[in-house]
Design an enzyme around this catalytic site. Structure first.
Site, PDB file in Angstrom:
ATOM      1  N   GLU A  50     -35.454   1.008 -12.958  1.00 55.34           N
ATOM      2  CA  GLU A  50     -34.335   1.608 -13.691  1.00 55.34           C
ATOM      3  C   GLU A  50     -34.704   3.027 -14.108  1.00 55.34           C
ATOM      4  OE1 GLU A  50     -33.645  -1.143 -16.909  1.00 55.34           O
ATOM      5  OE2 GLU A  50     -32.854  -2.666 -15.540  1.00 55.34           O
ATOM      6  N   GLU A  61     -34.633  -6.116  -4.460  1.00 56.39           N
ATOM      7  CA  GLU A  61     -34.415  -6.446  -3.047  1.00 56.39           C
ATOM      8  C   GLU A  61     -34.379  -5.185  -2.187  1.00 56.39           C
ATOM      9  OE1 GLU A  61     -32.788  -7.478  -5.707  1.00 56.39           O
ATOM     10  OE2 GLU A  61     -31.797  -9.407  -5.394  1.00 56.39           O
TER      11      GLU A  61
END
Ligand code: THU
Length: 142
Positions: A50, A61
């Protein structure tokens, strides 16, 4: 498509859990790990990352897939996603599009820290996908 064996799956889950430890998730505090196995036995891992502008966050992923593709990985066979949730965490919509495009109809194991898991194929997670075959059938383009 080759199927994973139990020993490989356990090792892949361990790899995803280890990757999850590196999650950079100061805004959501939601740590995710991913690990993808190739038919040749290669393992590529990722965690979510983030940042302060939120929208530029990248899921575990996609980090795993970008790492794999940028290091020459191919022939993807199985993906593991791990998060600390009671309801097993599936890949988000954006990741489903990317997994479908670059790994196709692979099996995805969703698991949690309590050791629960479920394995599902991408074609079930992401039915009726838009992909390159539509571009091949695009007509005149106007
Ligand atoms: N996230 C993932 O990394 N993978 C998923 O499958 C679901 C969501 C991340 C994105 C964000 O950093 C946090 O989890 C909360 O959405």
């Amino acid at each position: 498509m080759k199927e994973i064996n139990q020993h490989q799956l356990e090792a892949l889950i361990d790899s995803a859990k280890l990757a999850r430890e590196f999650a950079v998730a100061p805004f959501s505090n939601f740590k995710v790990g991913a690990a993808i196995l190739t038919e040749g036995g290669g393992v590529f891992t990722g965690c979510n990352i983030e940042n302060a502008s939120y929208g530029l966050t990248v899921c575990a992923e996609r980090v795993a897939l970008w790492k794999a593709l940028s290091e020459g990985g191919y022939g993807f066979m199985h993906l593991v996603v791990v998060a600390d949730t009671n309801d097993l965490t599936p890949p988000c919509g954006a990741c489903r599009q990317i997994i479908w495009e670059f790994a196709g109809d692979i099996s995805v194991t969703m698991t949690n820290l309590a050791g629960e898991s479920e394995t599902i194929r991408m074609s079930e997670l992401f039915p009726r996908a838009f992909d390159v075959k539509f571009l091949d059938d695009k007509g005149s383009g106007r």
